[in-house]
Design an enzyme around this catalytic site. Structure first.
Site, PDB file in Angstrom:
ATOM      1  N   LYS A   1      10.384  98.618  43.407  1.00 13.54           N
ATOM      2  CA  LYS A   1      10.728  98.159  42.063  1.00 13.54           C
ATOM      3  C   LYS A   1      10.777  99.390  41.156  1.00 13.54           C
ATOM      4  O   LYS A   1       9.780  99.751  40.529  1.00 13.54           O
ATOM      5  CB  LYS A   1       9.672  97.147  41.598  1.00 13.54           C
ATOM      6  CG  LYS A   1       9.978  96.444  40.311  1.00 13.54           C
ATOM      7  CD  LYS A   1       8.944  95.349  40.065  1.00 13.54           C
ATOM      8  CE  LYS A   1       9.203  94.626  38.769  1.00 13.54           C
ATOM      9  NZ  LYS A   1       8.249  93.535  38.548  1.00 13.54           N
TER      10      LYS A   1
ATOM     11  N   ILE B   1       6.554  90.359  43.534  1.00 10.60           N
ATOM     12  CA  ILE B   1       7.364  90.847  44.649  1.00 10.60           C
ATOM     13  C   ILE B   1       6.651  90.607  45.979  1.00 10.60           C
ATOM     14  O   ILE B   1       7.290  90.565  47.024  1.00 10.60           O
ATOM     15  CB  ILE B   1       7.804  92.315  44.465  1.00 10.60           C
ATOM     16  CG1 ILE B   1       6.625  93.263  44.245  1.00 10.60           C
ATOM     17  CG2 ILE B   1       8.805  92.415  43.324  1.00 10.60           C
ATOM     18  CD1 ILE B   1       7.011  94.742  44.131  1.00 10.60           C
ATOM     19  N   GLU B   2       5.349  90.396  45.938  1.00 10.93           N
ATOM     20  CA  GLU B   2       4.621  90.004  47.149  1.00 10.93           C
ATOM     21  C   GLU B   2       5.154  88.670  47.681  1.00 10.93           C
ATOM     22  O   GLU B   2       5.313  88.494  48.896  1.00 10.93           O
ATOM     23  CB  GLU B   2       3.118  89.884  46.860  1.00 10.93           C
ATOM     24  CG  GLU B   2       2.424  91.199  46.571  1.00 10.93           C
ATOM     25  CD  GLU B   2       2.449  91.622  45.100  1.00 10.93           C
ATOM     26  OE1 GLU B   2       1.619  92.461  44.728  1.00 10.93           O
ATOM     27  OE2 GLU B   2       3.294  91.118  44.329  1.00 10.93           O
TER      28      GLU B   2
ATOM     29  N   GLU C   1      11.620  90.497  32.217  1.00 18.00           N
ATOM     30  CA  GLU C   1      12.105  90.749  33.575  1.00 18.00           C
ATOM     31  C   GLU C   1      13.002  89.609  34.052  1.00 18.00           C
ATOM     32  O   GLU C   1      13.996  89.843  34.737  1.00 18.00           O
ATOM     33  CB  GLU C   1      10.929  90.943  34.533  1.00 18.00           C
ATOM     34  CG  GLU C   1      10.146  92.208  34.254  1.00 18.00           C
ATOM     35  CD  GLU C   1       8.966  92.360  35.181  1.00 18.00           C
ATOM     36  OE1 GLU C   1       9.009  93.272  36.025  1.00 18.00           O
ATOM     37  OE2 GLU C   1       8.016  91.553  35.067  1.00 18.00           O
TER      38      GLU C   1
ATOM     39  N   TYR D   1      21.487  93.304  62.316  1.00 22.60           N
ATOM     40  CA  TYR D   1      20.965  93.813  61.045  1.00 22.60           C
ATOM     41  C   TYR D   1      21.761  93.259  59.874  1.00 22.60           C
ATOM     42  O   TYR D   1      21.249  93.147  58.763  1.00 22.60           O
ATOM     43  CB  TYR D   1      20.884  95.345  61.017  1.00 22.60           C
ATOM     44  CG  TYR D   1      22.092  96.072  61.535  1.00 22.60           C
ATOM     45  CD1 TYR D   1      23.216  96.250  60.747  1.00 22.60           C
ATOM     46  CD2 TYR D   1      22.097  96.609  62.814  1.00 22.60           C
ATOM     47  CE1 TYR D   1      24.317  96.920  61.222  1.00 22.60           C
ATOM     48  CE2 TYR D   1      23.195  97.284  63.302  1.00 22.60           C
ATOM     49  CZ  TYR D   1      24.311  97.440  62.500  1.00 22.60           C
ATOM     50  OH  TYR D   1      25.402  98.105  62.974  1.00 22.60           O
TER      51      TYR D   1
END
Length: 130
Positions: free
Chosen positions: A100, A73-74, A22, A54
């Site tokens: 993901k 990803i946390e 990854e 934004y």
């Protein structure tokens, strides 16, 4: 607070993940943000200074996702939430979702995802000043 600013499925290519592949190959992620804040002042004044842009939110998410590396990803979501809360005092709470789609799971699925919700009482800056 019912008012929200949304950034939905910002596409980024990054190298997050636990596996060495990854990091080496990278993959696409989608980042969504939902910020709760009072939009009435901006609505009444028609002044961008009375809200949170934004575009600025998307820029923060893109910068963190592409210039830093996380195994989880946390952790990516936490970094985005902490930065947005620190930079924009108007935000009361923020939800950060990371999709993901190419998660290394031996199954057929659309995506794996996490979502966190953080508020002022959860931020590191607030905790350190107590």
């Amino acid at each position: 607070m019912a008012d929200r600013i949304l950034v939905h499925r910002l596409a980024v290519f990054a190298r997050h993940g636990v596996l060495p592949e990854e990091e080496r190959l990278g993959q696409r992620f989608y980042i969504s943000l939902e910020c709760r804040l009072d939009l009435a002042p901006a609505g009444r004044s028609d002044d961008v200074a009375a809200t949170v842009s934004y575009a600025d939110l998307a820029e923060i998410a893109l910068d963190i996702a592409t210039n830093r590396r996380f195994a989880l990803i946390e952790a990516l979501a936490e970094a985005i939430a902490e930065t947005c809360l620190a930079r924009f005092p108007r935000i009361e709470t923020i939800a950060v979702r990371i999709d993901k789609p190419s998660a290394p799971i031996p199954a057929v699925l659309d995506y794996a995802a996490i979502e966190i919700v953080r508020g002022r009482s959860d931020s590191v800056a607030t905790t350190e000043t107590r």
